[in-house]
Design an enzyme around this catalytic site. Structure first.
Site, PDB file in Angstrom:
ATOM      1  N   ILE A 159       0.838  -1.201   0.000  1.00 59.18           N
ATOM      2  CA  ILE A 159       0.000   0.000   0.000  1.00 59.18           C
ATOM      3  C   ILE A 159       0.873   1.250   0.000  1.00 59.18           C
ATOM      4  O   ILE A 159       1.550   1.559   0.985  1.00 59.18           O
ATOM      5  CB  ILE A 159      -0.939   0.010   1.221  1.00 59.18           C
ATOM      6  CG1 ILE A 159      -1.746  -1.288   1.291  1.00 59.18           C
ATOM      7  CG2 ILE A 159      -1.845   1.231   1.160  1.00 59.18           C
ATOM      8  CD1 ILE A 159      -2.542  -1.622   0.041  1.00 59.18           C
ATOM      9  N   GLU A 243      -6.292   4.009 -13.619  1.00 59.45           N
ATOM     10  CA  GLU A 243      -5.061   3.580 -12.965  1.00 59.45           C
ATOM     11  C   GLU A 243      -4.068   2.999 -13.966  1.00 59.45           C
ATOM     12  O   GLU A 243      -2.870   3.286 -13.925  1.00 59.45           O
ATOM     13  CB  GLU A 243      -5.362   2.545 -11.882  1.00 59.45           C
ATOM     14  CG  GLU A 243      -4.109   2.084 -11.138  1.00 59.45           C
ATOM     15  CD  GLU A 243      -4.400   1.092 -10.025  1.00 59.45           C
ATOM     16  OE1 GLU A 243      -3.442   0.565  -9.442  1.00 59.45           O
ATOM     17  OE2 GLU A 243      -5.596   0.838  -9.732  1.00 59.45           O
ATOM     18  N   GLN A 337      23.148   0.596 -20.146  1.00 61.05           N
ATOM     19  CA  GLN A 337      24.282  -0.011 -20.836  1.00 61.05           C
ATOM     20  C   GLN A 337      25.105   1.033 -21.583  1.00 61.05           C
ATOM     21  O   GLN A 337      26.338   0.941 -21.654  1.00 61.05           O
ATOM     22  CB  GLN A 337      23.779  -1.076 -21.811  1.00 61.05           C
ATOM     23  CG  GLN A 337      24.869  -1.848 -22.534  1.00 61.05           C
ATOM     24  CD  GLN A 337      25.599  -2.826 -21.635  1.00 61.05           C
ATOM     25  OE1 GLN A 337      25.115  -3.159 -20.555  1.00 61.05           O
ATOM     26  NE2 GLN A 337      26.764  -3.286 -22.066  1.00 61.05           N
ATOM     27  N   GLY A 364      -0.459  -2.351 -10.061  1.00 61.43           N
ATOM     28  CA  GLY A 364      -1.689  -2.041 -10.783  1.00 61.43           C
ATOM     29  C   GLY A 364      -2.164  -3.162 -11.683  1.00 61.43           C
ATOM     30  O   GLY A 364      -2.895  -2.916 -12.654  1.00 61.43           O
ATOM     31  N   GLY A 365      -1.786  -4.386 -11.363  1.00 64.86           N
ATOM     32  CA  GLY A 365      -2.121  -5.544 -12.199  1.00 64.86           C
ATOM     33  C   GLY A 365      -0.898  -5.995 -12.966  1.00 64.86           C
ATOM     34  O   GLY A 365      -0.342  -5.243 -13.764  1.00 64.86           O
TER      35      GLY A 365
END
Length: 390
Positions: A159, A243, A337, A364-365
């Site tokens: 959270i 979101e 790099q 967020g998934g």
């Protein structure tokens, strides 16, 4: 900036916000990255400048502006060399506050949304659980009705703003036997007895506080229920498009910042008697990445324009997050790099960007979950509709 999406007013806002960040935020970033705590004064300054209220109603101190002001807000935050700081700001303004505005009643809006816009209260959205991850419907936190109160028991994890929040927007099951149709949203003040937060030690996003939140027989008044009982899952799904677009915009912006920084470095770094931006292999790598980022950015802008017009863009937002976060990770990997050994040094921004960016395909998934959502739409012809009619 001359485009179909941004006006002169947008550009003036970008210039103003960028100047604010340079003066008020950047000088403190290194301290906040080391301590893992953002000092309270900056929240109030954001509030005083109106940055938390860009797309919220004027009745609560907002400006009721279009979503491209939010795009600028997100993009410029990615350039302060701390995705953790950026996350704390947008998680407050667009995760917690989105639910306050959409599901909160007038009392909640006056007591929590208005102070949140003013930077006087900090909010956190509590959905993810230790055993659930991206499986929102599998949450175990429960809220039991007892008289004129609800008693909440359970835990949430990962959270953002969890430690220092003044309030939580919490998803809990009021009817566990109904699965996702038994989820309800609540407002929980952080000072209530039984609420505790444990700070988590993260790979990146070091400036933001991320916590596991425990609710042990937390009693809240029944008027802290947000929206209708049993419609929490629908509310959560309703806001996922925004979101995911936020995560996508963050990704293209940090990738763009990485490219700009790297190109400047390449123009100054010499090897074998010439700047390394003259070597074809390196030039072509950067060109490919700049092209990919531009594609992501324009796709993201188009999705925002449709969302701003009131369309339900869950498919496009899901595609945007999936692609943009993947591209950002690869761009930043290759940009690091280009700096050689210096890219591995903490004093150069690519090392932090490399760590911070890795959360993109997770938060967020996860990308795996997003692919399955898209597979249902593209292959199984699943037609997702707005869960809550406006």
């Amino acid at each position: 900036m001359n485009s179909i999406y941004f006006t002169e007013d947008h550009q003036l806002f970008r210039d103003s916000f960028r100047d604010f960040l340079h003066k008020e935020v950047v000088p403190h970033i290194e301290k906040w990255e080391k301590t893992g705590q953002i000092e309270n004064f900056i929240w109030k300054k954001f509030g005083d400048m109106g940055f938390f209220g860009l797309n919220y109603p004027e009745a609560y101190g907002g400006s009721n502006l279009d979503l491209f002001y939010t795009v600028i807000f997100l993009e410029e935050l990615q350039k302060v060399k701390s995705s953790g700081f950026a996350a704390a700001m947008w998680a407050h303004a667009y995760l917690a506050m989105t639910h306050l505005n959409a599901e909160g009643d007038e009392r909640i809006k006056q007591e929590y949304l208005a102070p949140s816009i003013a930077g006087e209260k900090i909010g956190a959205l509590c959905i993810t659980e230790p055993f659930g991850g991206s499986d929102v419907a599998g949450m175990r936190t429960v809220a039991e009705k007892k008289g004129n109160k609800y008693v909440i028991n359970g835990s949430k994890t990962f959270i953002t703003n969890g430690v220092y929040a003044d309030y939580y927007v919490v998803a809990a099951k009021t009817n566990p036997e109904l699965g996702n149709k038994g989820i309800t949203m609540f407002l929980v003040d952080a000072k209530l007895n039984g609420v505790s937060a444990t700070k988590l030690d993260k790979l990146g996003w070091r400036a933001s506080d991320t916590a596991e939140i425990a609710f042990d027989n937390v009693e809240i008044p029944e008027e802290n229920l947000m929206g209708e009982e049993g419609k929490g899952f629908a509310y959560i799904m309703q806001h996922f498009a925004l979101e995911r677009l936020i995560m996508a915009i963050n990704a293209h912006a940090r990738a763009e910042y990485a490219i700009d920084y790297t190109l400047e470095y390449m123009s100054q770094r010499e090897a074998f008697g010439s700047p390394i931006n003259k070597f074809q292999a390196l030039r072509h790598t950067m060109v490919e990445h700049a092209t990919e980022v531009e594609h992501c950015k324009l796709f993201n802008y188009a999705a925002v324009a449709r969302l701003n017009a009131g369309e339900y863009v869950v498919k496009e937002a899901t595609m945007a997050k999936l692609k943009s976060t993947k591209v950002a990770d690869q761009v930043i990997y290759d940009c690091l790099q280009m700096l050689g050994g210096y890219g591995y040094m903490e004093e150069y921004p690519l090392a932090r960007l490399f760590r911070d960016s890795r959360l993109g395909p997770i938060g967020g998934g996860t990308s795996e979950i997003l692919k399955e959502i898209l597979a249902k739409m593209i292959i199984d012809n699943k037609d997702y509709q707005p869960a809550v009619k406006k």
